[in-house]
Design a protein around this motif. Structure first.
Motif, PDB file in Angstrom:
ATOM      1  N   ALA A   1      -0.413  -5.696 -16.799  1.00 11.65           N
ATOM      2  CA  ALA A   1      -0.337  -4.532 -16.258  1.00 11.65           C
ATOM      3  C   ALA A   1      -0.243  -4.366 -14.769  1.00 11.65           C
ATOM      4  CB  ALA A   1      -0.979  -3.641 -16.927  1.00 11.65           C
ATOM      5  N   LEU A   2      -1.791  -4.938 -13.866  1.00  5.36           N
ATOM      6  CA  LEU A   2      -1.847  -4.238 -13.155  1.00  5.36           C
ATOM      7  C   LEU A   2      -0.986  -5.297 -12.470  1.00  5.36           C
ATOM      8  CD1 LEU A   2      -5.256  -4.405 -13.230  1.00  5.36           C
ATOM      9  CD2 LEU A   2      -4.704  -2.423 -12.621  1.00  5.36           C
ATOM     10  N   SER A   3      -0.869  -6.476 -12.180  1.00  2.69           N
ATOM     11  CA  SER A   3      -0.034  -7.123 -11.358  1.00  2.69           C
ATOM     12  C   SER A   3       1.924  -6.260 -11.004  1.00  2.69           C
ATOM     13  CB  SER A   3       0.008  -8.544 -11.778  1.00  2.69           C
ATOM     14  OG  SER A   3       1.140  -8.662 -13.020  1.00  2.69           O
ATOM     15  N   THR A   4       2.040  -6.019 -12.984  1.00  3.37           N
ATOM     16  CA  THR A   4       3.525  -5.223 -12.756  1.00  3.37           C
ATOM     17  C   THR A   4       3.249  -3.536 -11.689  1.00  3.37           C
ATOM     18  OG1 THR A   4       3.920  -6.384 -14.801  1.00  3.37           O
ATOM     19  CG2 THR A   4       5.098  -4.922 -13.834  1.00  3.37           C
ATOM     20  N   LEU A   5       2.375  -3.616 -11.834  1.00  2.54           N
ATOM     21  CA  LEU A   5       2.595  -2.085 -10.814  1.00  2.54           C
ATOM     22  C   LEU A   5       2.360  -2.029  -9.595  1.00  2.54           C
ATOM     23  CD1 LEU A   5      -0.368  -0.035 -13.216  1.00  2.54           C
ATOM     24  CD2 LEU A   5       1.398   0.657 -12.837  1.00  2.54           C
ATOM     25  N   TYR A   6       1.476  -3.139  -9.418  1.00  2.00           N
ATOM     26  CA  TYR A   6       0.744  -3.873  -8.376  1.00  2.00           C
ATOM     27  C   TYR A   6       2.772  -3.420  -7.140  1.00  2.00           C
ATOM     28  CZ  TYR A   6       0.788  -6.254  -3.671  1.00  2.00           C
ATOM     29  OH  TYR A   6       0.288  -6.139  -1.948  1.00  2.00           O
ATOM     30  N   LEU A   7       3.439  -4.557  -7.993  1.00  2.00           N
ATOM     31  CA  LEU A   7       4.882  -4.655  -7.103  1.00  2.00           C
ATOM     32  C   LEU A   7       6.384  -3.175  -7.269  1.00  2.00           C
ATOM     33  CD1 LEU A   7       6.179  -7.820  -9.867  1.00  2.00           C
ATOM     34  CD2 LEU A   7       5.408  -7.800  -7.482  1.00  2.00           C
ATOM     35  N   GLY A   8       5.441  -2.498  -7.858  1.00  5.02           N
ATOM     36  CA  GLY A   8       6.141  -1.029  -8.069  1.00  5.02           C
ATOM     37  C   GLY A   8       5.551  -0.402  -6.864  1.00  5.02           C
ATOM     38  N   TRP A   9       3.681  -1.020  -6.439  1.00  3.68           N
ATOM     39  CA  TRP A   9       3.450   0.111  -5.533  1.00  3.68           C
ATOM     40  C   TRP A   9       4.834  -0.422  -4.303  1.00  3.68           C
ATOM     41  CZ3 TRP A   9       0.433   2.951  -2.011  1.00  3.68           C
ATOM     42  CH2 TRP A   9       0.574   1.840  -0.656  1.00  3.68           C
ATOM     43  N   SER A  10       4.687  -2.051  -4.491  1.00  4.11           N
ATOM     44  CA  SER A  10       5.124  -2.230  -3.111  1.00  4.11           C
ATOM     45  C   SER A  10       6.012  -2.204  -3.495  1.00  4.11           C
ATOM     46  CB  SER A  10       5.723  -3.696  -2.733  1.00  4.11           C
ATOM     47  OG  SER A  10       7.185  -4.539  -4.480  1.00  4.11           O
ATOM     48  N   LEU A  11       7.230  -1.823  -3.653  1.00 10.10           N
ATOM     49  CA  LEU A  11       8.536  -1.566  -3.458  1.00 10.10           C
ATOM     50  C   LEU A  11       8.395   0.022  -2.503  1.00 10.10           C
ATOM     51  CD1 LEU A  11      10.320  -1.935  -7.034  1.00 10.10           C
ATOM     52  CD2 LEU A  11      10.554  -2.942  -4.811  1.00 10.10           C
ATOM     53  N   GLY A  12       7.229   1.047  -3.513  1.00  7.68           N
ATOM     54  CA  GLY A  12       7.643   2.169  -2.775  1.00  7.68           C
ATOM     55  C   GLY A  12       6.780   2.091  -1.592  1.00  7.68           C
ATOM     56  N   ALA A  13       5.779   0.948  -1.060  1.00  8.96           N
ATOM     57  CA  ALA A  13       5.749   0.894   0.401  1.00  8.96           C
ATOM     58  C   ALA A  13       6.995   0.535   1.622  1.00  8.96           C
ATOM     59  CB  ALA A  13       4.925  -0.192  -0.020  1.00  8.96           C
ATOM     60  N   GLN A  14       7.881  -0.349   0.773  1.00 10.36           N
ATOM     61  CA  GLN A  14       8.929  -0.708   1.660  1.00 10.36           C
ATOM     62  C   GLN A  14       9.720   0.401   1.824  1.00 10.36           C
ATOM     63  OE1 GLN A  14      11.978  -3.054  -0.698  1.00 10.36           O
ATOM     64  NE2 GLN A  14      12.079  -4.829   1.082  1.00 10.36           N
ATOM     65  N   GLN A  15       9.799   1.054   0.803  1.00  4.38           N
ATOM     66  CA  GLN A  15      11.114   2.138   0.982  1.00  4.38           C
ATOM     67  C   GLN A  15      10.225   3.282   2.282  1.00  4.38           C
ATOM     68  OE1 GLN A  15      14.164   3.052   0.084  1.00  4.38           O
ATOM     69  NE2 GLN A  15      14.108   5.495   1.117  1.00  4.38           N
ATOM     70  N   TRP A  16       8.540   3.641   2.238  1.00  2.00           N
ATOM     71  CA  TRP A  16       8.340   4.533   3.261  1.00  2.00           C
ATOM     72  C   TRP A  16       8.646   4.097   4.048  1.00  2.00           C
ATOM     73  CZ3 TRP A  16       4.720   3.219   6.540  1.00  2.00           C
ATOM     74  CH2 TRP A  16       3.786   4.511   7.813  1.00  2.00           C
ATOM     75  N   ALA A  17       8.370   2.304   4.437  1.00  2.00           N
ATOM     76  CA  ALA A  17       8.642   1.953   6.010  1.00  2.00           C
ATOM     77  C   ALA A  17       9.483   1.977   6.199  1.00  2.00           C
ATOM     78  CB  ALA A  17       7.887   0.134   5.984  1.00  2.00           C
TER      79      ALA A  17
END
Length: 351
Positions: free
Chosen positions: A163-179
């Motif tokens: 679950a945590l590793s999958t949530l991290y992938l979701g975080w990465s998508l949000g950070a990428q959009q911000w960048a």
């Protein structure tokens, strides 16, 4: 992703699906094997460096072929383990272990040909680096807990790691959009009209992001960190070798790299020869996938000419820039630019 991560994901998925129906170590071992099977195509030599790059993550990563292969692998495993009654459960577990491998690879920038044989399009989200401890460690911790105490809490730890590793992938998508938003605003303020923009994480993290903006004649490299506080995105300009398109544009190696990189490539001359570079993997002045080609002998195989970065320079810079410090990139230093705060002039603040 790297082999350790894929093995950990395959093992964690298989342990989660098999649960208490079989020994955790059996599920983990077969899951790790299934998780790494698609990457065995890396050992195939196609006789040409560009082909070796573009045909990796091809048929062995096809969702269709892996789905068709899953029951065969499950039949072998269930009988090998003397658990023929669990064939359907092994089928589901090993299918997920195989299936999640190319899906995770697609989150990197390399390019994964998920839909072969229908299309050879290389899908690439580019929101995680090929090695990222923040993704891998939760999987490993959960898996080790499951192996140490596989009943009860051990299995729950394994699920928590997934679950945590999958949530991290979701975080990465949000950070990428911000960048991406920061990069587009900076390009507009600097007056750079980009045809396409690449936003992908710097090595080992999702805090610092590498930016590549392509124009008809040049490409611009920049970096933005989530920890920047008013630091300006500094763009360094490099020639993309557009003047060489007439000489090299129809060369098979160039066409393959152009398609595989989604247009993020450059052409250069060196010592009387020619090179084509995939600009997505690496950063100025070092790239992993740089190839020497000969337009006079199109049948001559392309030769790998890529180079790893100087870690004595790259790692200290990575740590400083990740924390939001305004330090020149290795690419800027290679161009001989002055101290930070002096021109290049093509910059705009992070908002």
């Amino acid at each position: 992703m790297d082999s350790l991560t894929q093995m950990a994901l395959g093992a964690a998925v298989t342990v989660a699906v098999m649960g208490r129906r079989t020994a955790a170590w059996k599920a983990a071992a077969w899951g790790a094997l299934a998780g790494t099977l698609p990457d065995l195509d890396a050992f195939i030599d196609h006789g040409d460096a560009v082909l070796n790059m573009t045909l990796h993550r091809a048929d062995s990563h096809s969702l269709l072929w892996l789905t068709l292969g899953a029951p065969v692998l499950a039949w072998i495993v269930s009988r090998w383990q003397g658990e023929a009654a669990l064939f359907k459960r092994w089928w589901l577990a090993l299918w997920l272990a195989l299936f999640t491998h190319p899906l995770l690879d697609t989150m990197t920038v390399y390019g994964t040909q998920l839909l072969r044989p229908f299309t050879d399009h290389p899908f690439a989200v580019g929101s995680v680096f090929i090695i990222d401890p923040a993704y891998t460690l939760p999987l490993l911790v959960g898996l080790i807990a499951a192996l140490a105490a596989w009943r009860g809490k051990g299995l729950r730890w394994n699920l928590a790691g997934l679950a945590l590793s999958t949530l991290y992938l979701g975080w990465s998508l949000g950070a990428q959009q911000w960048a991406t938003v920061q990069a587009r605003a900076s390009l507009a303020e600097a007056g750079i009209e980009a045809e396409r923009l690449l936003v992908t994480p710097a090595p080992f993290n999702t805090v610092l992001w590498r930016l590549v903006a392509m124009t008809p004649e040049s490409y611009f490299e920049g970096h933005v960190s989530l920890l920047d506080n008013g630091t300006r995105i500094r763009w360094t300009e490099h020639s993309r070798g557009a003047e060489l398109e007439g000489v090299l544009g129809e060369h098979d190696a160039v066409r393959r790299v152009a398609a595989f990189s989604h247009g993020f490539y450059s052409l250069t001359t060196l010592d009387g020869g020619y090179q084509v570079t995939d600009l997505r993997m690496g950063q100025e002045p070092s790239y992993t996938f740089r190839f020497e080609i000969d337009p006079q002998q199109p049948e001559r195989p392309a030769v790998m000419a890529g180079a790893r970065p100087d870690l004595d320079v790259a790692l200290p810079w990575l740590w400083q820039r990740l924390r939001g410090l305004d330090v020149p990139s290795p690419g800027a230093l290679a161009l001989g630019e002055g101290p930070v705060g002096q021109p290049p002039g093509l910059s705009a603040p992070v908002r």
